[in-house]
Design a protein around this motif. Structure first.
Motif, PDB file in Angstrom:
ATOM      1  N   UNK A   1      31.681  40.486  50.155  1.00  0.00           N
ATOM      2  CA  UNK A   1      30.396  40.355  49.463  1.00  0.00           C
ATOM      3  C   UNK A   1      30.603  40.147  47.963  1.00  0.00           C
ATOM      4  N   UNK A   2      31.580  40.850  47.388  1.00  0.00           N
ATOM      5  CA  UNK A   2      31.875  40.746  45.968  1.00  0.00           C
ATOM      6  C   UNK A   2      32.328  39.335  45.617  1.00  0.00           C
ATOM      7  N   UNK A   3      33.140  38.726  46.474  1.00  0.00           N
ATOM      8  CA  UNK A   3      33.618  37.370  46.254  1.00  0.00           C
ATOM      9  C   UNK A   3      32.488  36.356  46.296  1.00  0.00           C
ATOM     10  N   UNK A   4      31.579  36.507  47.262  1.00  0.00           N
ATOM     11  CA  UNK A   4      30.419  35.612  47.355  1.00  0.00           C
ATOM     12  C   UNK A   4      29.531  35.758  46.122  1.00  0.00           C
ATOM     13  N   UNK A   5      29.356  36.996  45.658  1.00  0.00           N
ATOM     14  CA  UNK A   5      28.541  37.237  44.472  1.00  0.00           C
ATOM     15  C   UNK A   5      29.131  36.555  43.243  1.00  0.00           C
ATOM     16  N   UNK A   6      30.456  36.680  43.060  1.00  0.00           N
ATOM     17  CA  UNK A   6      31.112  36.022  41.934  1.00  0.00           C
ATOM     18  C   UNK A   6      30.953  34.499  42.010  1.00  0.00           C
ATOM     19  N   UNK A   7      31.059  33.966  43.211  1.00  0.00           N
ATOM     20  CA  UNK A   7      30.918  32.531  43.459  1.00  0.00           C
ATOM     21  C   UNK A   7      29.515  32.049  43.102  1.00  0.00           C
ATOM     22  N   UNK A   8      28.503  32.807  43.505  1.00  0.00           N
ATOM     23  CA  UNK A   8      27.124  32.435  43.203  1.00  0.00           C
ATOM     24  C   UNK A   8      26.811  32.565  41.716  1.00  0.00           C
ATOM     25  N   UNK A   9      27.338  33.608  41.085  1.00  0.00           N
ATOM     26  CA  UNK A   9      27.130  33.792  39.643  1.00  0.00           C
ATOM     27  C   UNK A   9      27.727  32.631  38.868  1.00  0.00           C
ATOM     28  N   UNK A  10      28.897  32.171  39.291  1.00  0.00           N
ATOM     29  CA  UNK A  10      29.547  31.047  38.634  1.00  0.00           C
ATOM     30  C   UNK A  10      28.695  29.783  38.710  1.00  0.00           C
ATOM     31  N   UNK A  11      28.158  29.498  39.891  1.00  0.00           N
ATOM     32  CA  UNK A  11      27.300  28.316  40.058  1.00  0.00           C
ATOM     33  C   UNK A  11      26.000  28.485  39.281  1.00  0.00           C
ATOM     34  N   UNK A  12      25.417  29.667  39.364  1.00  0.00           N
ATOM     35  CA  UNK A  12      24.147  29.937  38.694  1.00  0.00           C
ATOM     36  C   UNK A  12      24.269  29.788  37.182  1.00  0.00           C
ATOM     37  N   UNK A  13      25.345  30.291  36.627  1.00  0.00           N
ATOM     38  CA  UNK A  13      25.536  30.191  35.177  1.00  0.00           C
ATOM     39  C   UNK A  13      25.664  28.744  34.728  1.00  0.00           C
ATOM     40  N   UNK A  14      26.341  27.920  35.526  1.00  0.00           N
ATOM     41  CA  UNK A  14      26.470  26.507  35.166  1.00  0.00           C
ATOM     42  C   UNK A  14      25.137  25.774  35.272  1.00  0.00           C
TER      43      UNK A  14
END
Length: 256
Positions: free
Chosen positions: A64-77
């Motif tokens: 879950x932590x990995x998916x969250x980091x992945x989504x945060x990265x896309x969201x920030x861009x």
């Protein structure tokens, strides 16, 4: 290739703290917390299994932590779409870099904590170092492959949510969640059907001969069944198609 490496380095600079933070929290949960429980709870009867159970918990939370980091990265861009608009790389490549970076971090995380989990049950494992190492690599590889598919599915529904949000606003979250669970249920029912077996369970290769290369355990043994070439190839094609659709949806959001 240089462009891809440059984007990967950028992800490392921006999100390496997530990896280090996840490893630190995982070590605290899998090693320090069981020690404290054993130290201050004399009446606890499962103290020998505590480190293993907490290691499994860390591995589950790590997904879950990995998916969250992945989504945060896309969201920030996406909040600064000009970065993507003026980039010489395609949307597929920009997102692909994020998937590769998250998978590398997730593989490192799993290598560490699967190792800890195996170490915690080492007394119940019969095998040499090479067999245990093979088990470790095999387990991490399977987990990472499933996480790759999860990243693509999450990307697809994230893009779907952004498209729906353009038309119906914040209610898009409800529609997205409903669509996700409805699609998941349909897919699970399809994979259990006889039609699925007739179409995809072809060109089978038995993997039982590989079991001799893995360690044994009196309580739990690794059981390898049959790998179907048609099924694996179809899965790869499906994941590629879903990635293509998701990145095209994201491209529409960026250009809008």
């Amino acid at each position: 290739m240089k462009n891809f490496v440059g984007l990967l380095k950028k992800e490392w600079v921006l999100y390496r703290a997530w990896l280090f933070g996840g490893i630190f929290i995982g070590i605290m949960l899998s090693m320090v917390v069981p020690y404290l429980i054993r130290r201050f709870s004399d009446e606890f009867t499962m103290e020998n299994q505590l480190p293993f159970f907490f290691s499994i918990l860390v591995l589950m939370l790590g997904g879950f932590f990995s998916v969250l980091q992945y989504l945060v990265s896309i969201r920030n861009d996406l909040r600064t779409k000009e970065i993507w608009l003026h980039s010489t790389s395609s949307i597929a490549q920009l997102v692909g870099v994020k998937i590769v970076f998250s998978l590398i971090g997730y593989a490192i995380f799993n290598f560490i904590f699967v190792s800890i989990a195996i170490y915690n049950v080492k007394d119940g494992i019969i095998g040499n170092f090479a067999q245990i190492l093979l088990l470790l690599i095999f387990t991490v590889a399977i987990i990472v492959i499933f996480q790759l598919m999860m990243f693509v599915i999450v990307l697809l529904f994230f893009a779907f949510n952004l498209q729906m949000k353009h038309f119906i606003g914040n209610f898009s979250v409800v529609i997205t969640m409903f669509t996700f669970f409805f699609s998941l249920n349909l897919w699970l029912e399809f994979t259990k059907s006889e039609l699925y077996d007739n179409i995809f369970h072809r060109m089978g290769i038995s993997l039982t001969g590989l079991e001799q290369f893995f360690p044994k355990s009196p309580t739990m043994n690794l059981s390898l069944s049959t790998m179907y070439i048609v099924d694996e190839v179809a899965t790869f094609i499906l994941v590629a198609i879903l990635f293509f659709i998701a990145t095209k949806w994201l491209e529409k959001v960026v250009l809008r």
